[in-house]
Structures are given as C-alpha cells and as structure tokens.
Design a protein around this motif. Structure first.
Motif, PDB file in Angstrom:
ATOM      1  N   MET A   1      -6.797  -5.878  -0.538  1.00  0.00           N
ATOM      2  CA  MET A   1      -6.447  -4.929   0.520  1.00  0.00           C
ATOM      3  C   MET A   1      -5.265  -4.056   0.074  1.00  0.00           C
ATOM      4  SD  MET A   1      -5.317  -5.752   4.433  1.00  0.00           S
ATOM      5  CE  MET A   1      -4.874  -4.453   5.570  1.00  0.00           C
ATOM      6  N   GLU A   2      -5.345  -2.757   0.360  1.00  0.00           N
ATOM      7  CA  GLU A   2      -4.296  -1.843  -0.070  1.00  0.00           C
ATOM      8  C   GLU A   2      -3.024  -2.018   0.759  1.00  0.00           C
ATOM      9  OE1 GLU A   2      -6.440   0.282   3.278  1.00  0.00           O
ATOM     10  OE2 GLU A   2      -7.021  -0.948   1.534  1.00  0.00           O
ATOM     11  N   LEU A   3      -1.906  -1.550   0.190  1.00  0.00           N
ATOM     12  CA  LEU A   3      -0.662  -1.463   0.946  1.00  0.00           C
ATOM     13  C   LEU A   3      -0.813  -0.371   1.995  1.00  0.00           C
ATOM     14  CD1 LEU A   3       1.907  -1.419  -2.020  1.00  0.00           C
ATOM     15  CD2 LEU A   3       1.169  -3.411  -0.699  1.00  0.00           C
ATOM     16  N   SER A   4      -0.097  -0.486   3.099  1.00  0.00           N
ATOM     17  CA  SER A   4      -0.099   0.588   4.085  1.00  0.00           C
ATOM     18  C   SER A   4       0.776   1.724   3.560  1.00  0.00           C
ATOM     19  CB  SER A   4       0.448   0.086   5.418  1.00  0.00           C
ATOM     20  OG  SER A   4       1.850  -0.148   5.315  1.00  0.00           O
ATOM     21  N   PRO A   5       0.628   2.935   4.089  1.00  0.00           N
ATOM     22  CA  PRO A   5       1.476   4.040   3.632  1.00  0.00           C
ATOM     23  C   PRO A   5       2.969   3.759   3.749  1.00  0.00           C
ATOM     24  CG  PRO A   5      -0.373   4.896   4.896  1.00  0.00           C
ATOM     25  CD  PRO A   5      -0.414   3.404   5.031  1.00  0.00           C
ATOM     26  N   ILE A   6       3.417   3.170   4.858  1.00  0.00           N
ATOM     27  CA  ILE A   6       4.849   2.923   5.013  1.00  0.00           C
ATOM     28  C   ILE A   6       5.316   1.804   4.094  1.00  0.00           C
ATOM     29  CG2 ILE A   6       4.625   1.317   6.945  1.00  0.00           C
ATOM     30  CD1 ILE A   6       7.396   3.974   6.341  1.00  0.00           C
ATOM     31  N   GLN A   7       4.482   0.804   3.849  1.00  0.00           N
ATOM     32  CA  GLN A   7       4.854  -0.237   2.886  1.00  0.00           C
ATOM     33  C   GLN A   7       5.065   0.374   1.510  1.00  0.00           C
ATOM     34  OE1 GLN A   7       1.527  -2.998   3.387  1.00  0.00           O
ATOM     35  NE2 GLN A   7       2.913  -4.533   4.246  1.00  0.00           N
ATOM     36  N   ALA A   8       4.109   1.183   1.068  1.00  0.00           N
ATOM     37  CA  ALA A   8       4.217   1.813  -0.253  1.00  0.00           C
ATOM     38  C   ALA A   8       5.441   2.716  -0.328  1.00  0.00           C
ATOM     39  CB  ALA A   8       2.944   2.606  -0.560  1.00  0.00           C
ATOM     40  N   PHE A  26      19.265  -6.186  -2.382  1.00  0.00           N
ATOM     41  CA  PHE A  26      19.425  -4.801  -1.958  1.00  0.00           C
ATOM     42  C   PHE A  26      18.067  -4.118  -1.829  1.00  0.00           C
ATOM     43  CE2 PHE A  26      23.600  -5.413  -4.232  1.00  0.00           C
ATOM     44  CZ  PHE A  26      24.369  -5.427  -3.073  1.00  0.00           C
ATOM     45  N   ALA A  27      17.181  -4.371  -2.792  1.00  0.00           N
ATOM     46  CA  ALA A  27      15.834  -3.807  -2.725  1.00  0.00           C
ATOM     47  C   ALA A  27      15.064  -4.398  -1.547  1.00  0.00           C
ATOM     48  CB  ALA A  27      15.094  -4.068  -4.039  1.00  0.00           C
ATOM     49  N   GLU A  28      15.208  -5.678  -1.341  1.00  0.00           N
ATOM     50  CA  GLU A  28      14.514  -6.357  -0.236  1.00  0.00           C
ATOM     51  C   GLU A  28      14.910  -5.745   1.110  1.00  0.00           C
ATOM     52  OE1 GLU A  28      13.653 -10.973   0.725  1.00  0.00           O
ATOM     53  OE2 GLU A  28      15.783 -10.391   0.776  1.00  0.00           O
ATOM     54  N   ALA A  29      16.200  -5.466   1.286  1.00  0.00           N
ATOM     55  CA  ALA A  29      16.687  -4.898   2.547  1.00  0.00           C
ATOM     56  C   ALA A  29      16.138  -3.501   2.799  1.00  0.00           C
ATOM     57  CB  ALA A  29      18.213  -4.862   2.536  1.00  0.00           C
ATOM     58  N   SER A  30      15.760  -2.791   1.736  1.00  0.00           N
ATOM     59  CA  SER A  30      15.272  -1.419   1.865  1.00  0.00           C
ATOM     60  C   SER A  30      13.770  -1.340   2.115  1.00  0.00           C
ATOM     61  CB  SER A  30      15.614  -0.621   0.597  1.00  0.00           C
ATOM     62  OG  SER A  30      17.004  -0.508   0.442  1.00  0.00           O
ATOM     63  N   ALA A  31      13.088  -2.470   2.112  1.00  0.00           N
ATOM     64  CA  ALA A  31      11.634  -2.470   2.314  1.00  0.00           C
ATOM     65  C   ALA A  31      11.242  -3.470   3.395  1.00  0.00           C
ATOM     66  CB  ALA A  31      10.925  -2.786   0.998  1.00  0.00           C
ATOM     67  N   PRO A  32      11.685  -3.243   4.638  1.00  0.00           N
ATOM     68  CA  PRO A  32      11.436  -4.221   5.705  1.00  0.00           C
ATOM     69  C   PRO A  32       9.964  -4.472   6.001  1.00  0.00           C
ATOM     70  CG  PRO A  32      12.281  -2.152   6.608  1.00  0.00           C
ATOM     71  CD  PRO A  32      12.460  -2.081   5.127  1.00  0.00           C
ATOM     72  N   SER A  33       9.113  -3.465   5.841  1.00  0.00           N
ATOM     73  CA  SER A  33       7.694  -3.652   6.157  1.00  0.00           C
ATOM     74  C   SER A  33       6.939  -4.376   5.052  1.00  0.00           C
ATOM     75  CB  SER A  33       7.032  -2.306   6.428  1.00  0.00           C
ATOM     76  OG  SER A  33       7.015  -1.511   5.259  1.00  0.00           O
ATOM     77  N   ALA A  34       7.544  -4.465   3.864  1.00  0.00           N
ATOM     78  CA  ALA A  34       6.857  -5.094   2.730  1.00  0.00           C
ATOM     79  C   ALA A  34       7.397  -6.479   2.398  1.00  0.00           C
ATOM     80  CB  ALA A  34       6.973  -4.205   1.490  1.00  0.00           C
ATOM     81  N   ARG A  35       8.612  -6.804   2.828  1.00  0.00           N
ATOM     82  CA  ARG A  35       9.228  -8.067   2.395  1.00  0.00           C
ATOM     83  C   ARG A  35       8.579  -9.302   3.008  1.00  0.00           C
ATOM     84  NH1 ARG A  35      14.691  -6.067   5.207  1.00  0.00           N
ATOM     85  NH2 ARG A  35      14.345  -6.757   7.367  1.00  0.00           N
ATOM     86  N   GLU A 237       8.977   9.034   3.776  1.00  0.00           N
ATOM     87  CA  GLU A 237       8.863   7.905   4.698  1.00  0.00           C
ATOM     88  C   GLU A 237       8.594   8.376   6.118  1.00  0.00           C
ATOM     89  OE1 GLU A 237      11.585   4.561   4.435  1.00  0.00           O
ATOM     90  OE2 GLU A 237      12.107   5.127   2.386  1.00  0.00           O
ATOM     91  N   LYS A 238       9.220   9.464   6.514  1.00  0.00           N
ATOM     92  CA  LYS A 238       8.985  10.002   7.852  1.00  0.00           C
ATOM     93  C   LYS A 238       7.565  10.552   7.997  1.00  0.00           C
ATOM     94  CE  LYS A 238      13.807  11.119   8.923  1.00  0.00           C
ATOM     95  NZ  LYS A 238      14.785  12.185   9.238  1.00  0.00           N
ATOM     96  N   SER A 239       7.029  11.119   6.936  1.00  0.00           N
ATOM     97  CA  SER A 239       5.685  11.707   6.999  1.00  0.00           C
ATOM     98  C   SER A 239       4.598  10.656   7.162  1.00  0.00           C
ATOM     99  CB  SER A 239       5.403  12.533   5.747  1.00  0.00           C
ATOM    100  OG  SER A 239       6.197  13.697   5.709  1.00  0.00           O
ATOM    101  N   VAL A 240       4.807   9.459   6.614  1.00  0.00           N
ATOM    102  CA  VAL A 240       3.749   8.443   6.647  1.00  0.00           C
ATOM    103  C   VAL A 240       3.986   7.376   7.707  1.00  0.00           C
ATOM    104  CG1 VAL A 240       3.305   8.807   4.196  1.00  0.00           C
ATOM    105  CG2 VAL A 240       4.799   6.924   4.893  1.00  0.00           C
TER     106      VAL A 240
END
Length: 386
Positions: A1-8, A26-35, A237-240
C-alpha cells in the motif's frame, strides 16, 4: 500500500532535520502522520557528499527506517534537498553534464554522484532484510536523488514506490521512459507546483518520470514563477493536507498537440497578445511548445541527441542548431519557431523586431536568456527553502 500524500510530504520535510544531527528524534517529531507506521526514531542516519574537488563536504543526507504494525517488513528511504546557505551543496546543482546512470542510461552527473554517496549505506541497511515493499522519498535535489536511488534498487525483489516533491529532471528521455516502465507509472508519485521553478530545470534534453505524464501538478502560490512555491512545509504540505492521491486537485495541461501549441505561440508572440511576463502558465506552455517543436523538427530520437551534447557541444548550441534546421525545413515550422522566440522574449519582458533574422546565433541568444532566468530563480528557491 502506498504512503498517503501527507505522510510522504512530512517524511520529505523531516529529512532536513538530520543534516547536522544524527539524533533521529528530530526527524520523528517532524513526521507525525508517518511515525505510527515507521520506526523513524530508531532509523539509521545516512551521510552523503556533494560538491566538487577539494571543497567537497559530507553532511546528513537522509535516513532509512523500517515499518511497524501494519507496515511491518516495509522499508522507508528518504533523502533531502539542498540546504540553504550551503555552498557545498550548490556545486552539485550546477553540474548539468550527463553520465551513465545505474540502469545504463544517461542521467544528470551531479544528481547521480550525490546518490552514489549514500547508496552503499542504504544497501547495507537492506542487506539480509528482504523488505516486502520499499518507499523512496525526496524533495528538491533529494527528489532527483530519490529517483536514481529507486532506479538502483528496483531489482531487489520487492515493489518500489517513488515519491518526489518539487524535484528537478534527473535523466534523459531514454532513462525516463525506461524507469517509468521499470517501476510502473502507478508507483511514481511526482508532486510539483505549477509556479515552482525547480521542476522546470534542467530543460532540454532532460525529462521527468513518470515519462509523458502530467503527474500531480498542483496550484502553487500566485500566477507568476514563485520561489515560495518550492517550500516543503509552507507550500507542498499545505497543498496535499487532507487529500488522497486520487483527490488531489491536479491541474490538467491546456494544450496537448503541436497544432494547439502553435496557435498559443502565435497569440503569445503578438505585442497585443496576453500578458505573459514571468507567468507560470506561459512558461509551462513555452517549454511544452519547445518540446513539441523539437519532435517536429527531427525524427532522431532525443535520447541520441542528448548523448551528443556530452561529446563537446553545449545544450544551447545543440538546441539552437536543431531549431535553426527547423526554420529551413518548412514555412510552418519556421513560423512556429519565430513565434516561440517572440514568446520567450515577451516572457522575459522584451520584444523581438519583426525584421530580426532567425539565425543560430539569435536563437541561441534567446534560449540563453531563458535558461539563465530559470537557473537563477531555481537557485533562489533552493537557497531559500530547501
């Protein structure tokens, strides 16, 4: 299954957090929808090199993280773009020459060298793991690198999905066509704003993947070419946000044939024509028209033409001579090329006298103005937001 647009998108943005620090939190904190789906905090920091000669420098270029929960067994690879105020990374962005890439096709030298600097570390993390799926993500230069990394890893025995945001073109026509077939167009998620200058470079003879596709062309800020459109957190990020891939508000191309492009060029070339100075839509149409005219001028595959560029001639010289041959071929082509030159000049805020002769030198001069404009504004966007 693909990543969602906001996850990517969040993953692409999170990669900038590891440039000067190996602390993956630091990277983990910047990707709340993917962590929740990937162990980003426990991921592996990847170091890469850009630049030329004695001032080449190594910095954090991305990370590798493994899936958890429903994505157990999947692997995430992400690489960043150029960081602002970094003279070292800038040097790779101006390498416009070509080199044989991972699949035997000609690709951009700087992008492939940067990708090669991180590939051994990525392959080390994959060794013995046999992922069930591989997701490769990147923004800006990172998107070009991600494209060539996906190419390099396309034979590891699992499905590879590629996600890029505001990425420049990474290879010649043959490479774009090959990789689109190799990965499958349905597995390539290329997002770009219509006003973002970075996806517009390098111009001829480089091409995007998926080959021949409009991809996910989104509305960027304003109507003019905009450096703000290249921002990952403030634009992409705002666009997707809140969208699935199928619900993204994609802008469809206005013209799909040489005849339609010729009609637009004829109108745009007139002093009384529409206002097109620095218009993003006009620039897209100019570049599309240029591509269509090249198709009309020569039956020689453009990949072969591109290879010829690296045998001692320049992009501008090769393209100018090719267009001049079109002027000599027919009245119809000659008129389209004259209108193209006039449209380019009007886009730049200049005019072409009706008495100007279409020579190789004049065509090269006009294209040079366009190339330098695009290069300059793309560099400003990279400096500010990547």
């Amino acid at each position: 299954m693909e990543l969602s647009p906001i996850q990517a998108a969040e993953i692409a943005d999170s990669t900038y957090q590891v440039r000067l620090s190996s602390n993956m939190r630091f990277a983990e904190a910047s990707a709340p929808s993917a962590r929740e789906s990937f162990d980003i905090g426990g991921g592996t920091h990847v170091v890469g090199s850009t630049g030329m000669g004695v001032i080449e420098q190594q910095t954090g270029f991305g990370y590798v993280a493994w899936g958890k929960a429903a994505r157990q067994g999947e692997c995430l690879v992400t690489v960043r773009g150029t960081y602002p105020k970094s003279g070292y990374d800038w040097l790779s962005n101006v390498r416009m020459g070509g080199i044989t890439g991972p699949s035997g096709y000609i690709v951009h030298t700087g992008f492939w060298r940067a990708a090669q600097s991180v590939l051994p570390q990525i392959m080390q993390q994959l060794r013995g793991r046999n992922p069930s799926a591989l997701h490769v993500v990147g923004h800006s230069l990172g998107g070009a690198m991600a494209t060539l990394i996906a190419d390099s890893l396309s034979g590891i025995g699992c499905g590879v999905r590629l996600y890029t945001f505001g990425a420049p073109r990474s290879g010649l026509e043959g490479h774009a066509e090959y990789l689109s077939g190799r990965l499958g167009e349905q597995n390539i998620y290329r997002c770009y704003h219509d006003t973002d200058p970075v996806p517009m470079v390098p111009i001829f003879p480089y091409f995007h993947v998926p080959y021949g596709s409009n991809a996910y062309r989104l509305k960027g800020p304003g109507k003019l070419i905009s450096i703000e459109a290249h921002s990952m957190p403030d634009a992409y990020e705002k666009s997707v946000a809140g969208c699935s891939w199928s619900s993204l508000p994609v802008i469809l191309p206005k013209h799909s044939s040489f005849e339609k492009a010729s009609e637009w060029l004829a109108d745009a070339a007139k002093d009384s024509g529409p206002f097109i100075m620095r218009s993003a839509t006009a620039l897209q149409l100019i570049l599309s028209a240029l591509d269509w005219i090249v198709k009309q001028v020569s039956n020689t595959p453009r990949n072969v033409l591109g290879v010829g560029l690296f045998a001692g001639t320049t992009v501008l010289d090769t393209l100018a001579r090719l267009l001049y041959s079109g002027v000599l071929q027919s009245i119809r082509l000659g008129e389209a090329i004259r209108n193209l030159m006039s449209a380019v000049m009007r886009f730049m805020g200049r005019v072409v006298a009706s008495t100007v002769e279409m020579t190789v030198g004049f065509i090269e001069y006009v294209l040079g103005l366009l190339f330098r404009f695009l290069s300059a504004i793309a560099r400003r966007a990279l400096d500010r937001f990547s």
